[in-house]
Design a protein around this motif. Sequence first.
Motif, mmCIF file in Angstrom:
data_model
loop_
_atom_site.group_PDB
_atom_site.id
_atom_site.type_symbol
_atom_site.label_atom_id
_atom_site.label_comp_id
_atom_site.label_asym_id
_atom_site.label_seq_id
_atom_site.Cartn_x
_atom_site.Cartn_y
_atom_site.Cartn_z
ATOM 1 N N ILE A 1 51.750 42.147 44.116
ATOM 2 C CA ILE A 1 51.112 41.639 42.904
ATOM 3 C C ILE A 1 49.747 42.281 42.691
ATOM 4 O O ILE A 1 49.314 42.477 41.552
ATOM 5 C CB ILE A 1 50.999 40.094 42.975
ATOM 6 C CG1 ILE A 1 50.606 39.535 41.613
ATOM 7 C CG2 ILE A 1 50.027 39.671 44.060
ATOM 8 C CD1 ILE A 1 51.636 39.732 40.537
ATOM 9 N N ALA A 2 49.067 42.637 43.782
ATOM 10 C CA ALA A 2 47.779 43.320 43.658
ATOM 11 C C ALA A 2 47.966 44.704 43.046
ATOM 12 O O ALA A 2 47.170 45.138 42.199
ATOM 13 C CB ALA A 2 47.106 43.432 45.028
ATOM 14 N N THR A 3 49.013 45.399 43.470
ATOM 15 C CA THR A 3 49.303 46.721 42.910
ATOM 16 C C THR A 3 49.656 46.627 41.429
ATOM 17 O O THR A 3 49.217 47.449 40.615
ATOM 18 C CB THR A 3 50.447 47.387 43.685
ATOM 19 O OG1 THR A 3 50.036 47.576 45.041
ATOM 20 C CG2 THR A 3 50.817 48.724 43.078
ATOM 21 N N ILE A 4 50.450 45.603 41.078
ATOM 22 C CA ILE A 4 50.820 45.425 39.674
ATOM 23 C C ILE A 4 49.577 45.178 38.820
ATOM 24 O O ILE A 4 49.391 45.781 37.753
ATOM 25 C CB ILE A 4 51.815 44.255 39.533
ATOM 26 C CG1 ILE A 4 53.147 44.615 40.213
ATOM 27 C CG2 ILE A 4 52.034 43.909 38.066
ATOM 28 C CD1 ILE A 4 54.133 43.476 40.270
ATOM 29 N N ALA A 5 48.693 44.283 39.309
ATOM 30 C CA ALA A 5 47.465 43.992 38.561
ATOM 31 C C ALA A 5 46.586 45.231 38.440
ATOM 32 O O ALA A 5 46.021 45.507 37.370
ATOM 33 C CB ALA A 5 46.702 42.860 39.246
ATOM 34 N N ALA A 6 46.479 46.006 39.523
ATOM 35 C CA ALA A 6 45.655 47.218 39.501
ATOM 36 C C ALA A 6 46.211 48.239 38.515
ATOM 37 O O ALA A 6 45.463 48.863 37.752
ATOM 38 C CB ALA A 6 45.561 47.817 40.899
ATOM 39 N N LEU A 7 47.528 48.420 38.514
ATOM 40 C CA LEU A 7 48.136 49.391 37.606
ATOM 41 C C LEU A 7 47.991 48.963 36.148
ATOM 42 O O LEU A 7 47.830 49.803 35.256
ATOM 43 C CB LEU A 7 49.607 49.596 37.971
ATOM 44 C CG LEU A 7 49.864 50.295 39.312
ATOM 45 C CD1 LEU A 7 51.364 50.373 39.593
ATOM 46 C CD2 LEU A 7 49.257 51.686 39.336
ATOM 47 N N LEU A 8 48.059 47.648 35.902
ATOM 48 C CA LEU A 8 47.857 47.165 34.533
ATOM 49 C C LEU A 8 46.423 47.403 34.078
ATOM 50 O O LEU A 8 46.183 47.802 32.930
ATOM 51 C CB LEU A 8 48.204 45.675 34.455
ATOM 52 C CG LEU A 8 49.697 45.344 34.527
ATOM 53 C CD1 LEU A 8 49.903 43.845 34.722
ATOM 54 C CD2 LEU A 8 50.423 45.810 33.274
ATOM 55 N N MET A 9 45.470 47.160 34.961
ATOM 56 C CA MET A 9 44.072 47.446 34.613
ATOM 57 C C MET A 9 43.865 48.944 34.411
ATOM 58 O O MET A 9 43.108 49.368 33.526
ATOM 59 C CB MET A 9 43.149 46.925 35.713
ATOM 60 C CG MET A 9 43.218 45.421 35.931
ATOM 61 S SD MET A 9 42.649 44.460 34.518
ATOM 62 C CE MET A 9 40.888 44.468 34.831
ATOM 63 N N LEU A 10 44.547 49.763 35.207
ATOM 64 C CA LEU A 10 44.487 51.213 35.017
ATOM 65 C C LEU A 10 45.051 51.600 33.656
ATOM 66 O O LEU A 10 44.518 52.500 32.988
ATOM 67 C CB LEU A 10 45.265 51.920 36.133
ATOM 68 C CG LEU A 10 45.439 53.433 35.993
ATOM 69 C CD1 LEU A 10 44.089 54.146 35.940
ATOM 70 C CD2 LEU A 10 46.281 53.985 37.145
ATOM 71 N N GLY A 11 46.116 50.921 33.218
ATOM 72 C CA GLY A 11 46.667 51.190 31.892
ATOM 73 C C GLY A 11 45.648 50.949 30.799
ATOM 74 O O GLY A 11 45.531 51.734 29.856
ATOM 75 N N GLY A 12 44.887 49.849 30.923
ATOM 76 C CA GLY A 12 43.827 49.591 29.948
ATOM 77 C C GLY A 12 42.761 50.662 29.982
ATOM 78 O O GLY A 12 42.278 51.114 28.937
#
Length: 615
Positions: A217-228
């Motif tokens: 879940i940490a990786t998912i959150a990090a990748l979503l923030m990277l998308g922004g």
Amino acid sequence: MLDYLFLVFALPLAGFVTLAFARGRLPEIPAAFVGVGSIGGAFLVYLLCAYQFLTNPPEGGAYTQVLWQWMQVGNLDIRLALRFDGLSLAMTGVITGVGFFIHLFASWYMRGDEAYDRFLSYMNLFVASMLFLVLGDNLVFLYFGWEGVGLASYLLIGFWYKDAANGYAARKAFVITRVGDTFMAIGLFILFTHFGTLDIQELMSKVAVEWKDGPMIATIAALLMLGGACGKSAQLPLQTWLPDAMAGPTPVSALIHAATMVTAGVYLIARTHVLFEVSPIGLEAVGWVGGVTALMAGFIALQQTDIKRVLAYSTMSQIGYMFLALGAGAYQPAIFHLMTHAFFKALLFLSAGSVILALHHEQDIFKMGNLRRDLPFTFWVFLIGSLGLIAFPGTSGFFSKDEILFEAFAGGNMHLYYMGLFGAFMTGLYTFRMIFIAFFGEAHHHGVHKPHSKFAHDLPLAILAVAALLGGFIHLPLDSVLPRHEFSEEMEHKKHMLEAISVAVSLSGVGLAWLIFGRSRKRAEALRDSRNPILRWWGAAFGFDWLYDLIFVKPYLWFIRVNAKDVVDQGITLIPEAFKILNGWAAQTQNGMLRWYAAAIGAGAVVIVGAVVIL
């Protein structure tokens, strides 16, 4: 003086409101006084706050100013608060300082435009939103500033809206950055769901403890923030809006591409670096996105003929450098390069604007030539900005870019180091291709129009040129906010050797540019018009616009056509039809017959009395 921190963003916001309500009734001089003066006032307040912060540091290395409580619902506690620490100090200085000189230049550049005050109001809104973004103490208000920047960029890119192409460019930037914003919003939902807060400091503390083992879940959150971050900073794969943003006036390009919007993604990752540190995959993705974007943008810039588009792809490449640094864990060098890049890139864009106006709005570098003699001052400041861009020894870019390459090498991120090194070669090549074609050789233009106002034109360029030369000596107080890596003494000894290598690689790009583009204009024109598929692929920006049009736009338009009369649309059309029928029934009661009206009044009175008696 820190108690007046709120004025840093309140003054530009007040300038926006004042100019917006003026609605074209303010003459140019008062409008410039409000628009430029509000940013100058914000910069002055910032300097006073920064002086107190540096001479008398607050406890814990940060000052928090709570303005008011916005809402408190269950665990959701959101307050409008400003945080002033080393990172926000650096970002605010860039936004207000560089932003002030861009505004001053814009007051000269836009003179005579029929919507002069409207333009300055949008510029003020842009700066106010960016300041809201970097000073916000929680991710909710950071996101408000994030969206405000997106709105203001849409208004500025499409400022000359009577040209349909400008409107298209504005919509394109707005839609593509909204894609990244959606990723970021989902990431914020995940973080709040797991930790019950969006206060940045509290959130990062909880992330470091509860996600220290790096769950998925940490990786998912990090990748979503990277998308922004990729959306706002024009990084792969959301980079296609940036070159089209050149449709706006040149000061807009300087503001978006140098000091503000494109650096928002870098700031976001640096501010939430703890999240990326607990997710090795997320941190690695940041580095790869930056490295690949930096190289790709360098190849594209080699085939551009518009001076502003060359600089736009240069910005994309330099932001890629910052992402590369973040991915290597070199957070402080990334922010340092953000600052120096703002100096020399703002200088380059404003110098390009001076060239464009002098040549009667000509932007094709192949229709310039010999401008070093026709515009000597502009040539020298443009050259200084270019030397900073290629990290020439002694310029500000040398200190920041070489620090990135050193930390990538010393940290064992060799793939990032070699991508950065090759990027340095490409930077020297495409930058001096532009200089040799535009400023040397024979003149291919029809005369030069010299600027009228020396103060508003020359002062911003001169100050930014000094900053581009000496900005590398500025020390940013980032130790209390971002980690600093310590390397072995043996590795430190290699630093000068690595610096020599990067300088040699960059200068070799300059030398190749001279051999190909400086000695023979015909060779440069032949490469521009070449039918070579590789060069054409670079010139078409690797075909991303074509690919996205094929994958997303055309299928969407086809679906709209074939689904024009679907069940949902049919159902929606029933609503106005039902109201039409009800209206027809109600209209029949208005028949002009007095006895009918009297009977209706009597029946209504009976119903009301009966209801009162019963209830």
